[in-house]
Design a protein around this motif. Structure first.
Motif, PDB file in Angstrom:
ATOM      1  N   MET A   1      99.722 -32.196   4.490  1.00  0.00           N
ATOM      2  CA  MET A   1     100.025 -33.195   5.710  1.00  0.00           C
ATOM      3  C   MET A   1      98.879 -33.229   6.649  1.00  0.00           C
ATOM      4  O   MET A   1      98.093 -32.372   7.025  1.00  0.00           O
ATOM      5  N   THR A   2      98.660 -34.393   7.293  1.00  0.00           N
ATOM      6  CA  THR A   2      97.791 -35.016   8.218  1.00  0.00           C
ATOM      7  C   THR A   2      98.538 -34.587   9.539  1.00  0.00           C
ATOM      8  O   THR A   2      99.432 -35.323   9.724  1.00  0.00           O
ATOM      9  N   MET A   3      97.924 -33.690  10.206  1.00  0.00           N
ATOM     10  CA  MET A   3      98.609 -33.620  11.724  1.00  0.00           C
ATOM     11  C   MET A   3      98.202 -34.781  12.555  1.00  0.00           C
ATOM     12  O   MET A   3      97.136 -35.132  12.640  1.00  0.00           O
ATOM     13  N   GLU A   4      99.387 -34.883  13.293  1.00  0.00           N
ATOM     14  CA  GLU A   4      99.022 -35.824  14.404  1.00  0.00           C
ATOM     15  C   GLU A   4      99.231 -35.058  15.801  1.00  0.00           C
ATOM     16  O   GLU A   4     100.096 -34.348  16.218  1.00  0.00           O
ATOM     17  N   VAL A   5      97.635 -34.890  16.527  1.00  0.00           N
ATOM     18  CA  VAL A   5      97.705 -34.161  17.637  1.00  0.00           C
ATOM     19  C   VAL A   5      97.152 -34.898  18.736  1.00  0.00           C
ATOM     20  O   VAL A   5      96.366 -35.940  18.453  1.00  0.00           O
ATOM     21  N   GLU A   6      97.906 -34.919  19.850  1.00  0.00           N
ATOM     22  CA  GLU A   6      97.566 -35.540  21.110  1.00  0.00           C
ATOM     23  C   GLU A   6      97.162 -34.868  22.203  1.00  0.00           C
ATOM     24  O   GLU A   6      97.974 -33.654  22.600  1.00  0.00           O
ATOM     25  N   ILE A   7      96.117 -35.073  22.740  1.00  0.00           N
ATOM     26  CA  ILE A   7      95.493 -34.161  24.224  1.00  0.00           C
ATOM     27  C   ILE A   7      96.428 -34.721  25.205  1.00  0.00           C
ATOM     28  O   ILE A   7      96.280 -35.835  25.663  1.00  0.00           O
ATOM     29  N   VAL A   8      97.097 -33.698  25.861  1.00  0.00           N
ATOM     30  CA  VAL A   8      97.788 -34.243  27.128  1.00  0.00           C
ATOM     31  C   VAL A   8      97.411 -33.673  28.275  1.00  0.00           C
ATOM     32  O   VAL A   8      97.571 -34.268  29.361  1.00  0.00           O
ATOM     33  N   SER A   9      96.310 -32.842  28.279  1.00  0.00           N
ATOM     34  CA  SER A   9      95.433 -32.528  29.564  1.00  0.00           C
ATOM     35  C   SER A   9      94.292 -31.817  29.324  1.00  0.00           C
ATOM     36  O   SER A   9      93.935 -31.429  28.369  1.00  0.00           O
ATOM     37  N   ARG A  10      93.410 -31.974  30.458  1.00  0.00           N
ATOM     38  CA  ARG A  10      92.281 -31.432  30.350  1.00  0.00           C
ATOM     39  C   ARG A  10      91.640 -30.713  31.643  1.00  0.00           C
ATOM     40  O   ARG A  10      91.392 -31.604  32.600  1.00  0.00           O
ATOM     41  N   ASP A  11      91.517 -29.510  31.609  1.00  0.00           N
ATOM     42  CA  ASP A  11      90.996 -28.922  32.966  1.00  0.00           C
ATOM     43  C   ASP A  11      89.979 -27.957  32.613  1.00  0.00           C
ATOM     44  O   ASP A  11      89.683 -27.533  31.788  1.00  0.00           O
ATOM     45  N   THR A  12      89.395 -27.604  33.837  1.00  0.00           N
ATOM     46  CA  THR A  12      88.096 -26.654  33.848  1.00  0.00           C
ATOM     47  C   THR A  12      88.639 -25.327  34.641  1.00  0.00           C
ATOM     48  O   THR A  12      89.310 -25.484  35.725  1.00  0.00           O
ATOM     49  N   ILE A  13      88.888 -24.138  33.934  1.00  0.00           N
ATOM     50  CA  ILE A  13      89.313 -22.994  34.595  1.00  0.00           C
ATOM     51  C   ILE A  13      88.036 -22.089  35.086  1.00  0.00           C
ATOM     52  O   ILE A  13      87.303 -21.774  34.246  1.00  0.00           O
ATOM     53  N   LYS A  14      88.178 -21.908  36.265  1.00  0.00           N
ATOM     54  CA  LYS A  14      87.161 -20.881  37.051  1.00  0.00           C
ATOM     55  C   LYS A  14      87.663 -19.650  37.342  1.00  0.00           C
ATOM     56  O   LYS A  14      88.784 -19.381  37.112  1.00  0.00           O
ATOM     57  N   PRO A  15      86.886 -18.546  37.286  1.00  0.00           N
ATOM     58  CA  PRO A  15      87.209 -17.369  37.710  1.00  0.00           C
ATOM     59  C   PRO A  15      87.984 -17.104  38.955  1.00  0.00           C
ATOM     60  O   PRO A  15      87.790 -18.153  39.999  1.00  0.00           O
ATOM     61  N   SER A  16      88.763 -16.429  39.245  1.00  0.00           N
ATOM     62  CA  SER A  16      90.060 -16.365  40.435  1.00  0.00           C
ATOM     63  C   SER A  16      89.011 -15.876  41.709  1.00  0.00           C
ATOM     64  O   SER A  16      89.645 -16.389  42.804  1.00  0.00           O
ATOM     65  N   PHE A  17      87.943 -15.118  41.386  1.00  0.00           N
ATOM     66  CA  PHE A  17      87.364 -14.687  42.343  1.00  0.00           C
ATOM     67  C   PHE A  17      85.848 -15.138  42.084  1.00  0.00           C
ATOM     68  O   PHE A  17      85.481 -14.803  40.971  1.00  0.00           O
ATOM     69  N   PRO A  18      84.927 -15.432  43.002  1.00  0.00           N
ATOM     70  CA  PRO A  18      83.741 -15.829  42.835  1.00  0.00           C
ATOM     71  C   PRO A  18      82.850 -14.544  42.303  1.00  0.00           C
ATOM     72  O   PRO A  18      83.136 -13.389  42.550  1.00  0.00           O
ATOM     73  N   THR A  19      81.968 -14.995  41.462  1.00  0.00           N
ATOM     74  CA  THR A  19      81.189 -13.627  40.956  1.00  0.00           C
ATOM     75  C   THR A  19      80.176 -13.221  42.148  1.00  0.00           C
ATOM     76  O   THR A  19      79.609 -14.161  42.519  1.00  0.00           O
ATOM     77  N   PRO A  20      79.911 -12.030  42.117  1.00  0.00           N
ATOM     78  CA  PRO A  20      79.263 -11.465  43.330  1.00  0.00           C
ATOM     79  C   PRO A  20      77.543 -11.865  42.992  1.00  0.00           C
ATOM     80  O   PRO A  20      77.145 -12.320  41.981  1.00  0.00           O
TER      81      PRO A  20
END
Length: 433
Positions: A1-20
């Protein structure tokens, strides 16, 4: 079976606190520098439909699964901060908190059960964030969360091999799952490898060059062979003359044996030599061993050679012994010489491996992803029902992975498209897998 896949969102996730500021430059170790930057460690974890009403944290009961995964990923990246950076040059990462790619997709024409019941290594690629080739500006980590129509989830990840090996990716995944569950302690990696192995790799063929060379001239496909505990017990009986072989040694030698027989059936002369190469992690072989959360690459390759001169009647036992001897020859003394700064030691060893590769007419390559804890990754929904990978563009490559029970092995065999069917239909192979 060939899967039908749809991208619904695209984000960039950054660290919750800045790197020192004092951690903004992450130095790569000798081993990191010697490895290409491509996404060579694709992994897929499959979960049944999450039951957020019974999860153990208050966070997941008041937010969606998507929001919870993003927030916990951001939290985890503060510990694994190099993954949120970008490669700066061939010896360091700029930990600039640029973030990782996070995609969400939905699979519209099949269920999770459809996929895991009849897996196809090529179709599984659709569940990974591999829609773009690696470039020098690419994120070091790509994440994709796929939602099936039944509510099941497949989390696909790809990491730049320049900064991470399989054990490091597993540590990150388990750290992320800890954060998602709301554990008070999130796995913290150790970044000591650049201090232990700081010198620069001088092979100009590695470095940061992107490897997108256009369409491949050949097609490599993968087939999965499952060896359960009973199969491995039967292989152990066949290798009864070898002392205490491991699951990995038994299965590797068996696949090598079937590879040799397959090649002999189509080749002349049949007396040519055959070589097998295995990637060996050095972290546990150091004295004392490094922690399992030691982050970065630290491995070497061992080689075993079968020639007409050292062939014998009980060839399978011989192959088990050769692989076992090659792997166990990498010990604490080997690592100690590297750690002392004896770069020539590894160079000489690599030269021996290259020589063996040239001697062998049809080499086969193995890498083991066993015992790295991928099945421990519980995001609050329980353990994965399956952990899988995909085909890579490397012929005659075998990746060994745990079965969910932990006592079996799934062997993902990559071969040229025109070769794989002949190999896969070997009766002796199918009698054991």
């Amino acid at each position: 079976m060939t899967m039908e896949v749809e991208i619904v969102s695209r984000d960039t996730i950054k660290p919750s606190f800045p790197t020192p500021s004092h951690l903004k430059t992450y130095n790569l170790s000798y081993f990191d520098q010697s490895i290409p930057s491509d996404y060579l460690i694709p992994i897929l974890l499959y979960y049944p439909k999450p039951n957020t009403s019974t999860t153990t944290t208050t966070t997941t009961t008041t937010t969606t699964t998507s929001t919870c995964l993003k927030e916990s990923l951001s939290k985890c990246l503060t510990k694994f901060y190099p993954l949120a950076g970008r490669l700066k040059d061939d010896v360091s990462v700029d930990c600039n908190d640029a973030g990782v790619d996070y995609l969400e997709a939905k699979v519209t024409n099949c269920t999770l059960l459809d996929v895991i019941t009849n897996p196809n290594a090529h179709s599984l690629r659709q569940l990974l964030p591999l829609d773009q080739p690696y470039t020098l500006e690419s994120p070091l980590l790509l994440v994709r969360v796929n939602q099936f129509q039944c509510g099941g989830i497949a989390i696909g990840m790809c990491v730049s091999h320049k900064v991470s090996d399989v054990s490091s990716l597993s540590a990150f995944i388990n750290g992320w799952s800890c954060a998602t569950r709301g554990d008070s302690e999130v796995i913290a990696p150790h970044f000591e490898l650049a201090t232990l192995f700081p010198w620069k790799y001088e092979n100009d063929d590695q470095g940061l060059e992107a490897t997108d060379e256009g369409p491949s001239k050949y097609v490599v496909v993968a087939k999965r062979f499952v060896f359960n505990a009973l199969d491995i017990a039967r292989l152990r009986e066949k290798a009864r003359n070898v002392e205490s072989p491991t699951r990995v040694e038994l299965v590797s030698a068996f696949i090598w044996k079937r590879f040799i027989e397959w090649d002999r059936s189509r080749s002349y002369p049949t007396s040519k030599p055959y070589s097998a190469f295995h990637v060996v992690s050095l972290k546990k072989r150091r004295a004392p061993p490094l922690t399992k959360h030691s982050f970065g690459n630290m491995s070497t390759i061992v080689g075993a050679l079968l020639t007409a001169e050292n062939d014998d009647n009980d060839e399978y036992c011989s192959l088990v012994g050769k692989i076992r001897g090659a792997i166990r020859g990498i010990d604490g003394e080997f690592v100690k010489k590297l750690e002392s700064g004896d770069e020539g030691h590894l160079k000489r060893y690599e030269a021996e491996i290259m020589q063996a590769s040239q001697v062998g007419n049809e080499p086969i390559h193995f890498t083991s992803w066993c015992r790295f804890g991928f099945y421990d990754a519980d995001f609050g929904w329980g353990r994965p029902v399956w952990v899988a990978t995909i085909s890579l563009e490397f012929p005659n490559l075998v990746r060994l992975m745990d079965t969910r029970s932990g006592d079996g092995i799934e062997a993902w065999v990559n071969m040229l498209e025109e070769d794989i069917e002949g190999f896969a239909n070997d009766p002796e192979l199918l009698a054991f897998a």
